[in-house]
Motif scaffolding. Structure first.
Motif, PDB file in Angstrom:
ATOM      1  N   GLU A  92       0.755  -0.946  -0.045  1.00  0.00           N
ATOM      2  CA  GLU A  92      -0.037  -0.173  -0.021  1.00  0.00           C
ATOM      3  C   GLU A  92       0.947   1.504   0.149  1.00  0.00           C
ATOM      4  OE1 GLU A  92      -3.478   2.092   2.474  1.00  0.00           O
ATOM      5  OE2 GLU A  92      -2.870  -0.112   3.037  1.00  0.00           O
ATOM      6  N   SER A  93       2.196   1.195   0.696  1.00  0.00           N
ATOM      7  CA  SER A  93       2.745   2.569   0.679  1.00  0.00           C
ATOM      8  C   SER A  93       3.761   2.765  -0.704  1.00  0.00           C
ATOM      9  CB  SER A  93       3.785   2.227   2.005  1.00  0.00           C
ATOM     10  OG  SER A  93       3.161   2.119   3.206  1.00  0.00           O
ATOM     11  N   ARG A  94       3.961   1.557  -0.992  1.00  0.00           N
ATOM     12  CA  ARG A  94       4.537   1.771  -2.400  1.00  0.00           C
ATOM     13  C   ARG A  94       3.503   2.461  -3.432  1.00  0.00           C
ATOM     14  NH1 ARG A  94       6.562  -4.613  -2.736  1.00  0.00           N
ATOM     15  NH2 ARG A  94       8.259  -4.526  -0.989  1.00  0.00           N
ATOM     16  N   ARG A  95       2.266   1.780  -3.445  1.00  0.00           N
ATOM     17  CA  ARG A  95       1.375   2.247  -4.364  1.00  0.00           C
ATOM     18  C   ARG A  95       1.181   3.689  -4.134  1.00  0.00           C
ATOM     19  NH1 ARG A  95       0.718   0.516  -8.875  1.00  0.00           N
ATOM     20  NH2 ARG A  95       1.141   2.954  -9.253  1.00  0.00           N
ATOM     21  N   ASP A  96       1.050   3.954  -2.860  1.00  0.00           N
ATOM     22  CA  ASP A  96       0.726   5.383  -2.684  1.00  0.00           C
ATOM     23  C   ASP A  96       2.093   6.412  -2.997  1.00  0.00           C
ATOM     24  OD1 ASP A  96      -0.427   7.652  -0.942  1.00  0.00           O
ATOM     25  OD2 ASP A  96       1.755   7.663  -0.092  1.00  0.00           O
ATOM     26  N   HIS A  97       3.259   5.967  -2.850  1.00  0.00           N
ATOM     27  CA  HIS A  97       4.240   6.789  -3.252  1.00  0.00           C
ATOM     28  C   HIS A  97       4.284   6.720  -4.895  1.00  0.00           C
ATOM     29  CE1 HIS A  97       8.423   8.082  -2.998  1.00  0.00           C
ATOM     30  NE2 HIS A  97       8.650   7.609  -4.182  1.00  0.00           N
ATOM     31  N   LEU A  98       4.085   5.757  -5.589  1.00  0.00           N
ATOM     32  CA  LEU A  98       4.029   5.783  -6.953  1.00  0.00           C
ATOM     33  C   LEU A  98       2.855   6.619  -7.613  1.00  0.00           C
ATOM     34  CD1 LEU A  98       5.207   2.092  -7.864  1.00  0.00           C
ATOM     35  CD2 LEU A  98       6.573   4.306  -8.144  1.00  0.00           C
ATOM     36  N   ASP A  99       1.783   6.698  -6.848  1.00  0.00           N
ATOM     37  CA  ASP A  99       0.569   7.558  -7.218  1.00  0.00           C
ATOM     38  C   ASP A  99       1.077   9.003  -7.284  1.00  0.00           C
ATOM     39  OD1 ASP A  99      -0.728   5.464  -7.813  1.00  0.00           O
ATOM     40  OD2 ASP A  99      -1.973   5.500  -5.856  1.00  0.00           O
ATOM     41  N   ARG A 100       1.984   9.276  -6.270  1.00  0.00           N
ATOM     42  CA  ARG A 100       2.440  10.671  -5.959  1.00  0.00           C
ATOM     43  C   ARG A 100       3.496  10.959  -6.934  1.00  0.00           C
ATOM     44  NH1 ARG A 100       4.524  11.328  -1.257  1.00  0.00           N
ATOM     45  NH2 ARG A 100       4.688   9.242  -0.543  1.00  0.00           N
ATOM     46  N   TYR A 101       4.117  10.006  -7.186  1.00  0.00           N
ATOM     47  CA  TYR A 101       5.648  10.149  -7.936  1.00  0.00           C
ATOM     48  C   TYR A 101       5.587   9.146  -9.232  1.00  0.00           C
ATOM     49  CZ  TYR A 101       6.990  13.189  -4.138  1.00  0.00           C
ATOM     50  OH  TYR A 101       7.150  14.114  -3.169  1.00  0.00           O
TER      51      TYR A 101
END
Length: 237
Positions: A137-146
């Motif tokens: 989930e944290s990886r997905r959140d990071h890639l959504d932002r960047y």
């Protein structure tokens, strides 16, 4: 300062007369300074006893943080000199990749941050190593932002490929990156996890020295293990 030191020695507080005696101050002078320190938040007074205040606690915390930074910087400098490569220290904090310390020399310079490290975590070993330590989930959140973007011809092309790479990264194994962030440069990052915070120490070198990368990374990993074992290195610096 002598008054603050005296108060710090008394966990359950101390009266003004005792503090004046310990600090070697005349009582009127001690009273004046104690009132000033209490007014500024460095001390607090309860039932005639003085205790350290919030401002003093913050000062102590800042000093400890500087000491930890100095410890990390000294360690990076030693490894830079012994391994002969630039050494980096970075953490993943509050959803961001933060390179907090770099040790390099004119003969072995660090990689130039020509594209924001925070926004290009998918393209460099530091970012990939930190992202590999996060949950899905944290990886997905990071890639959504960047979102993934091509930095060089060797940069990973899409989320799916990167996610597969991150998921296949074995725990505590170095993450290797070859010219994905900067042409002519190869990098390796060592994962460090203390508590719930992800961190990494990394090295870089010219791509024509790529055969040195893994031996150097293994040597750095061994040095990190010794430092963590003897100094309990805090990663929240």
């Amino acid at each position: 300062m002598r008054l603050l030191e005296s108060v710090a020695r008394h966990e359950y507080g101390a009266p003004a007369k005792q503090l004046a005696r310990e600090a070697g101050l005349a009582l009127p002078t001690a009273y004046h300074l104690l009132r000033t320190l209490a007014h500024e938040g460095y001390l607090r007074r309860e039932k005639g006893l003085f205790f350290l205040g919030e401002a003093a606690v913050r000062l102590s915390s800042s000093s400890a943080q500087q000491k930890r930074r100095s410890t990390v910087a000294d360690a990076l400098g030693r490894w830079r000199d012994s391994i002969g490569v630039p050494v980096y220290y970075a953490v993943y904090a509050a959803g961001e990749i933060e390179v907090q310390c770099v040790a390099d020399t004119p003969a072995n310079p660090a990689v130039e941050e020509w594209a924001d490290f925070r926004e290009t975590g998918h393209a460099h070993a530091i970012g990939q190593c930190l992202l590999s330590q996060l949950d899905a989930e944290s990886r997905r959140d990071h890639l959504d932002r960047y979102p993934i973007q091509s930095i060089t011809p060797y940069t990973v092309r899409d989320d799916h490929t990167l996610m597969r790479r991150l998921e296949s990264t074995r725990r505590m194994q170095p993450v290797i990156e070859r010219q994905e962030y900067a042409l002519g440069t190869v990098c390796a990052a060592i994962p460090i996890t203390v508590g719930s915070t992800a961190a990494t120490m990394a090295i870089s070198m010219p791509s024509h020295q790529a055969d040195r990368l893994m031996p150097a990374a293994r040597r750095l990993q061994g040095e990190i293990g010794r430092l963590l074992g003897t100094l309990s290195l805090s990663i929240s610096i």
